[in-house]
Write a protein that holds these residues in place. Structure first.
Motif, PDB file in Angstrom:
ATOM      1  N   LEU A  18       0.899  -1.123  -0.060  1.00 47.90           N
ATOM      2  CA  LEU A  18      -0.138   0.184   0.092  1.00 47.90           C
ATOM      3  C   LEU A  18       0.802   1.193  -0.145  1.00 47.90           C
ATOM      4  N   ALA A  19       1.772   1.011   0.734  1.00 51.99           N
ATOM      5  CA  ALA A  19       2.969   2.351   0.808  1.00 51.99           C
ATOM      6  C   ALA A  19       3.379   2.469  -0.577  1.00 51.99           C
ATOM      7  N   ALA A  20       3.845   1.483  -1.223  1.00 51.58           N
ATOM      8  CA  ALA A  20       4.608   1.810  -2.628  1.00 51.58           C
ATOM      9  C   ALA A  20       3.510   2.301  -3.476  1.00 51.58           C
ATOM     10  N   LEU A  21       2.112   1.697  -3.455  1.00 52.85           N
ATOM     11  CA  LEU A  21       1.294   2.221  -4.427  1.00 52.85           C
ATOM     12  C   LEU A  21       0.766   3.675  -4.088  1.00 52.85           C
ATOM     13  N   ILE A  22       0.929   3.953  -2.872  1.00 48.11           N
ATOM     14  CA  ILE A  22       0.345   5.567  -2.532  1.00 48.11           C
ATOM     15  C   ILE A  22       1.392   6.463  -3.003  1.00 48.11           C
ATOM     16  N   GLY A  64       9.155   6.752  -6.019  1.00 43.88           N
ATOM     17  CA  GLY A  64       7.781   7.120  -5.477  1.00 43.88           C
ATOM     18  C   GLY A  64       7.588   5.911  -4.535  1.00 43.88           C
ATOM     19  N   ALA A  65       7.745   4.474  -5.078  1.00 48.21           N
ATOM     20  CA  ALA A  65       7.642   3.437  -4.234  1.00 48.21           C
ATOM     21  C   ALA A  65       8.482   3.466  -2.830  1.00 48.21           C
ATOM     22  N   LEU A  66       9.486   4.130  -3.068  1.00 51.52           N
ATOM     23  CA  LEU A  66      10.367   4.071  -2.001  1.00 51.52           C
ATOM     24  C   LEU A  66      10.159   5.249  -0.990  1.00 51.52           C
TER      25      LEU A  66
END
Length: 742
Positions: A18-22, A64-66
């Protein structure tokens, strides 16, 4: 190495995914909006964009994923912090499908900004309360200093961009030049009367007229106008701070709203106001904000003075206060609301229908042309739902109205929508804009949103003050669901500050830089301006196109292209800057071409445009020929160089040279023509490259006025890079006077 608590396997992977997607959604939205979207035309709400290269998208998505895992890694508890960030920032996922499906929709482009504001509200509401306790202890003196620095920065910014715009031939003579010309007349003219100070340029504005006239007596110059405009607009920063402090907001929160005032795309854009510059309506910025400051301090005398003063700034102030009467009616103050509404309506009708037509010797209110589809008088427009229902409802539901409202509301959407009752006061002003016949004026770039934006700023601050008094917001409670601390009004206040700053910053960078961006595209022409001034004696009247006229306004008598040239006049024309209609420009050029007293002084290339200068001399004054327009027989022309192919059958073009080394372009009319032309020169052989546009005879002699056998000779530096391609383009609406009179 810092230790982190772990979570169950499935839950941990779910949070990481979820963090990677956001992070990818947020990064891609930023990439799309601020880097690969080429331009938003804020006048027509048109979006120009280009496909994002796959490699750029891949790098952006990977970074962005990081972002969120990287932010959580530096905290003490990795997975709890990651979970908190996910809960706070998940609204960033919402706009992505809309951007993918409708990338050229103006409304879809606003969604990421709104989602970002909500996400930052949730993030601010998720911070521990001890962080805000430190901010609450920010000393008031520090707040005053920072607000003062913000005011200075705003004034410096507004003043600087006006000066740069002037040096780039960006500002039109209308509006700021027209007002300045009238202020000069009021300051130094001989045939003045007291009524001249009441209205200027079709508006009722006694206070601006008196103030600017006094300032022009001290220093009649363009910088005076720019400085006053900058001070008026910059005043929104300290006055918004003062309003917030008067409403008992903490210093840090007051500074946040002061910053929001500076970043507001409507107010920030009024320094240039598209390309019209200063407008007297900007005097209402300090007057209206000052009224709300006095209201928050319960200073009734100050409220009364500023209320009455606003009626002397512009007649539309009556429309604003009629809206305020609607707010009183919504508050069930029926008697006061009805009296105020009727009084404001009567004032506006008397000023617009009786006073103004008599002052300007017009049959009706000068601004009625904006409402031509609905009526010719204010009363007819008010009755148009019954007299012209089809035209009325068609105008009301134009989609540009909704784009205008969304653009106005977006920067302050969260604090205004918490409790929009006071915002009801904007409805009459909003109707005044949305009922205008032309969709092109329904935008935030021009001055039509100034009073509404000032009102929305006041509403935002006063609604934030409600939170500070412990009165929570149902709207903020809803958008903050899932954040445990969001139940407390004090936490909602700080989240609101974060969200509002994110909204105003995002709005400014997305829709608030239209005029500045267009201005920055133009080259600096300060040296050209100085060269023109050297050519013009101080006693000469200057007849010029709009962007050039303003540079002689404080130095020479000036006139537009509707004036009849007289002996001693200097004429300066920009042939391709788009500020003057083609018909008006070509009519004036035809008159000059037929006037033997109009002697060409020179032609100056100017950033893709061509400036031409003429002097009206007494009859019989000898004048020299033009070195680039020479007589040449057909045989001489045929032997001057190879023929260049082009499609216009009325002209022949050859590539010659001077001394065998300097390449030249030679253009010869084969027969008399009844139009003028531009010569488009670019790389040949199908190669891509810069295209140059050169008017025939550098714009000093139209092609239809050239004598038989005359050849236009122009440098051809493009020939050094290889073959060239030439096109002869007809100038729109050009032609001699004889053809116009038929």
């Amino acid at each position: 190495m810092m230790k982190h608590k772990t979570a169950g396997g499935v839950s941990a992977w779910r949070e990481l995914l979820l963090a990677a997607l956001i992070g990818m959604a947020g990064a891609w939205s930023l990439l799309f909006l601020y880097f690969w979207m080429l331009f938003i035309n804020q006048i027509h709400y048109l979006v120009e964009n280009s496909p994002i290269p796959a490699e750029i998208s891949a790098v952006t998505l990977a970074l962005g994923a990081l972002i969120l895992p990287g932010a959580a890694w530096f905290s003490r508890d990795f997975f709890p912090k990651l979970r908190l960030l996910n809960r706070a920032l998940f609204p960033l996922l919402v706009p992505v499908p809309a951007l993918l499906l409708w990338p050229e929709s103006y409304f879809c482009l606003l969604l990421p900004v709104l989602a970002g504001g909500i996400a930052f509200y949730r993030l601010g509401a998720a911070f521990p309360p001890e962080n805000y306790r430190r901010w609450r202890r920010l000393p008031p003196r520090c707040g005053v200093v920072l607000a003062g620095l913000g005011f200075a920065a705003a004034v410096w910014w507004y003043f600087g961009i006006q000066c740069r715009a002037c040096d780039k031939f960006f500002l039109f003579f209308s509006d700021w030049g027209e007002y300045s010309e009238n202020y000069l007349r009021l300051a130094f003219g001989e045939n003045r009367s007291w009524s001249d100070f009441l209205a200027v340029a079709g508006h009722w504005n006694p206070v601006p007229n008196v103030v600017m006239t006094l300032l022009f007596r001290l220093h009649p110059a363009a910088v005076t106008v720019f400085a006053v405009n900058a001070l008026l607009l910059g005043s929104a920063v300290p006055l918004t701070y003062a309003l917030a402090r008067s409403a008992r907001l903490p210093v840090a929160a007051a500074l946040a709203f002061g910053a929001a005032a500076f970043l507001n795309p409507v107010l920030n854009g009024q320094a240039l106001s598209l390309f019209y510059g200063y407008h007297p309506i900007n005097f209402l910025v300090p007057v209206l904000l000052g009224f709300f400051v006095c209201r928050a301090r319960k200073n009734r005398m100050g409220m009364a003075v500023l209320f009455l003063l606003s009626f002397l700034v512009q007649e539309t102030a009556a429309v604003f206060w009629a809206g305020y009467a609607l707010y009183w009616l919504a508050e069930r103050r029926r008697l006061a609301g009805t009296a105020l509404f009727l009084g404001c309506a009567a004032f506006f009708l008397v000023i617009s229908s009786v006073v103004m037509p008599n002052l300007f010797a017009h049959a009706s209110y000068a601004q009625m042309f904006h409402y031509s589809a609905l009526g010719s008088t204010p009363l007819e427009v008010l009755c148009s739902p019954f007299l012209r229902p089809a035209a009325f409802w068609r105008t009301v539901f134009e989609w540009q109205n909704f784009a205008f409202v969304c653009s106005l509301l977006l920067p302050l959407a969260l604090p205004v929508l918490m409790n929009p009752k006071l915002a009801v006061a904007a409805l009459p002003l909003l109707a005044g804009v949305c009922l205008q016949s032309s969709p092109d004026v329904k935008n935030i770039v021009m001055q039509y949103g100034v009073e509404i934006s000032v009102l929305l700023l006041a509403v935002a601050v006063l609604n934030a003050a409600r939170l500070n008094r412990g009165r929570g917001s149902a709207l903020l409670g809803f958008i903050g669901r899932g954040i445990s601390r969001n139940r407390h009004a004090s936490i909602q206040l700080w989240g609101l500050c974060f969200g509002t700053l994110a909204l105003t910053a995002g709005s400014y960078f997305l829709i608030g830089r239209y005029a500045v961006t267009k201005m920055n595209w133009r080259p600096d022409v300060g040296s050209v301006i100085e060269e023109l001034r050297r050519e013009v004696p101080r006693e000469s009247r200057v007849i010029a196109t709009s962007r050039q006229r303003v540079h002689f306004l404080f130095r020479n008598p000036t006139a537009g292209l509707d004036a009849k040239p007289q002996t001693g006049d200097t004429v300066i024309l920009a042939l391709d800057d788009g500020a003057t209609g083609a018909g008006e420009l070509e009519r004036f050029r035809a008159e000059l071409a037929a006037n033997p007293a109009a002697v060409p002084l020179g032609s100056i290339p100017c950033g893709g445009d061509q400036l031409v200068v003429f002097r009206l001399v007494p009859p019989g004054t000898p004048s020299g020929g033009l070195p680039f327009l020479v007589p040449m027989s057909a045989g001489q022309f045929a032997g001057s160089g190879p023929l260049l192919e082009q499609e216009n059958p009325d002209f022949e073009v050859r590539a010659g040279s001077r001394g065998g080394t300097v390449p030249l372009l030679m253009v010869r009319p084969l027969r008399p023509v009844d139009y003028d032309v531009n010569i488009e020169i670019g790389p040949g052989g199908g190669k891509a490259g810069r295209v140059r546009l050169v008017p025939f005879a550098n714009g000093l002699v139209p092609a239809y006025a050239a004598q038989a056998g005359q050849v236009f000779i122009a440098p051809l530096p493009e020939a050094a890079a290889g073959p060239v391609a030439v096109r002869i383009l007809r100038r729109p609406e050009s032609g001699p006077l004889a053809s116009r009179k038929k």
